[in-house]
Design a protein around this motif. Structure first.
Motif, PDB file in Angstrom:
ATOM      1  N   ALA A 128      26.435  32.520  39.327  1.00 16.99           N
ATOM      2  CA  ALA A 128      27.281  31.712  40.653  1.00 16.99           C
ATOM      3  C   ALA A 128      25.751  31.292  41.798  1.00 16.99           C
ATOM      4  N   ALA A 129      24.899  32.496  42.167  1.00 17.37           N
ATOM      5  CA  ALA A 129      23.711  32.036  43.106  1.00 17.37           C
ATOM      6  C   ALA A 129      22.514  30.817  42.769  1.00 17.37           C
ATOM      7  N   GLN A 130      22.470  30.860  41.039  1.00 20.22           N
ATOM      8  CA  GLN A 130      21.618  29.858  40.339  1.00 20.22           C
ATOM      9  C   GLN A 130      22.323  28.796  40.561  1.00 20.22           C
ATOM     10  N   LEU A 131      23.512  28.084  40.220  1.00 16.51           N
ATOM     11  CA  LEU A 131      24.538  27.120  40.337  1.00 16.51           C
ATOM     12  C   LEU A 131      23.847  25.928  41.128  1.00 16.51           C
ATOM     13  N   ASP A 132      24.199  24.625  41.117  1.00 14.43           N
ATOM     14  CA  ASP A 132      23.934  23.484  42.247  1.00 14.43           C
ATOM     15  C   ASP A 132      25.085  22.774  42.085  1.00 14.43           C
ATOM     16  N   LEU A 133      26.059  23.601  42.198  1.00 15.21           N
ATOM     17  CA  LEU A 133      27.297  22.799  42.130  1.00 15.21           C
ATOM     18  C   LEU A 133      28.062  22.667  43.178  1.00 15.21           C
ATOM     19  N   PRO A 134      29.084  22.234  43.602  1.00 14.20           N
ATOM     20  CA  PRO A 134      29.805  21.896  44.363  1.00 14.20           C
ATOM     21  C   PRO A 134      31.081  23.780  44.241  1.00 14.20           C
ATOM     22  N   GLU A 135      30.674  23.767  45.874  1.00 15.81           N
ATOM     23  CA  GLU A 135      31.911  25.178  45.864  1.00 15.81           C
ATOM     24  C   GLU A 135      32.593  25.471  44.788  1.00 15.81           C
ATOM     25  N   LYS A 136      34.370  23.946  45.085  1.00 17.44           N
ATOM     26  CA  LYS A 136      35.242  23.962  44.292  1.00 17.44           C
ATOM     27  C   LYS A 136      34.778  24.578  42.723  1.00 17.44           C
ATOM     28  N   THR A 137      33.295  24.239  42.355  1.00 13.98           N
ATOM     29  CA  THR A 137      33.017  24.089  40.501  1.00 13.98           C
ATOM     30  C   THR A 137      32.772  25.253  40.186  1.00 13.98           C
ATOM     31  N   VAL A 138      32.215  25.671  41.662  1.00 13.31           N
ATOM     32  CA  VAL A 138      31.553  27.366  41.275  1.00 13.31           C
ATOM     33  C   VAL A 138      32.333  28.301  41.029  1.00 13.31           C
ATOM     34  N   GLN A 139      33.760  27.979  41.962  1.00 11.85           N
ATOM     35  CA  GLN A 139      34.396  28.929  42.084  1.00 11.85           C
ATOM     36  C   GLN A 139      35.116  28.887  40.713  1.00 11.85           C
ATOM     37  N   ARG A 140      35.228  28.012  40.157  1.00  5.15           N
ATOM     38  CA  ARG A 140      36.276  27.715  38.654  1.00  5.15           C
ATOM     39  C   ARG A 140      35.446  28.439  37.640  1.00  5.15           C
ATOM     40  N   ILE A 141      33.842  28.106  38.571  1.00 13.23           N
ATOM     41  CA  ILE A 141      33.804  28.488  36.473  1.00 13.23           C
ATOM     42  C   ILE A 141      33.166  30.423  36.895  1.00 13.23           C
ATOM     43  N   ARG A 142      33.441  30.967  37.752  1.00 18.00           N
ATOM     44  CA  ARG A 142      33.157  32.304  38.185  1.00 18.00           C
ATOM     45  C   ARG A 142      34.494  32.898  37.498  1.00 18.00           C
ATOM     46  N   ARG A 143      35.444  32.502  37.507  1.00 21.72           N
ATOM     47  CA  ARG A 143      37.118  32.433  37.347  1.00 21.72           C
ATOM     48  C   ARG A 143      36.290  32.871  35.616  1.00 21.72           C
ATOM     49  N   GLU A 144      36.126  31.917  35.366  1.00 23.75           N
ATOM     50  CA  GLU A 144      35.897  31.584  33.856  1.00 23.75           C
ATOM     51  C   GLU A 144      35.158  32.370  33.075  1.00 23.75           C
ATOM     52  N   LEU A 145      33.854  33.115  34.442  1.00 15.02           N
ATOM     53  CA  LEU A 145      33.178  33.645  33.192  1.00 15.02           C
ATOM     54  C   LEU A 145      33.850  35.111  33.017  1.00 15.02           C
ATOM     55  N   GLU A 146      34.582  35.871  34.310  1.00 18.64           N
ATOM     56  CA  GLU A 146      35.031  36.237  34.623  1.00 18.64           C
ATOM     57  C   GLU A 146      36.213  36.355  33.275  1.00 18.64           C
ATOM     58  N   ASN A 147      36.628  35.936  32.939  1.00 19.38           N
ATOM     59  CA  ASN A 147      37.809  36.014  31.897  1.00 19.38           C
ATOM     60  C   ASN A 147      36.764  36.254  31.047  1.00 19.38           C
ATOM     61  N   GLU A 148      35.772  35.196  30.478  1.00 18.39           N
ATOM     62  CA  GLU A 148      35.555  36.041  28.906  1.00 18.39           C
ATOM     63  C   GLU A 148      34.601  37.218  29.310  1.00 18.39           C
TER      64      GLU A 148
END
Length: 132
Positions: A11-31
């Protein structure tokens, strides 16, 4: 490295809006937790996902369209303006033809006049930007 540390590093290396980063965090955690529940330990699950740099680069590329667009430069014409010109001229032409040829109602005549006025306003705005 734990799963949470891995997710934080990605997440620290993502250059995306905060909403998208939060969604990615949840997806990574689930996977990752699905891999752990399937029998892999945390290190193996993280290894299967790839390095932090690879994962972040792939996610930045995948969600590139979610990045914020740069604001318009001073004097640059908004893209909505030509569309307003097209729509208003189409409205004026269609409703005007309807009134002239098919005996449209008073409402159709009002829309034709509105289309004409909006076309003139939009054209003046486009000309203003074109002069600059």
């Amino acid at each position: 490295m734990t799963i949470q540390e891995y997710i934080d590093a990605v997440a620290a290396q993502l250059d995306l809006p905060e909403k998208t980063v939060q969604r990615i965090r949840r997806e990574l955690e689930n996977e990752l937790y699905e891999l752990v529940q399937a029998g892999a330990d945390q290190a193996a699950a993280i290894e299967k996902m790839g390095t932090v740099e690879e994962t972040a680069a792939a996610l930045n590329e995948k969600y590139a369209d979610a990045r914020r667009r740069e604001p318009l430069k001073k004097g640059e014409m908004p893209l909505l303006l030509p569309w307003c010109l097209i729509f208003s001229s189409a409205l004026g032409l269609v409703k005007g033809a309807q009134v002239l040829f098919w005996q449209g109602t008073g409402f159709d005549a009002a829309l034709a006049v509105l289309g004409l006025v909006l076309t003139i306003v939009s054209a003046l705005a486009v000309v203003k930007y074109k002069k600059k």
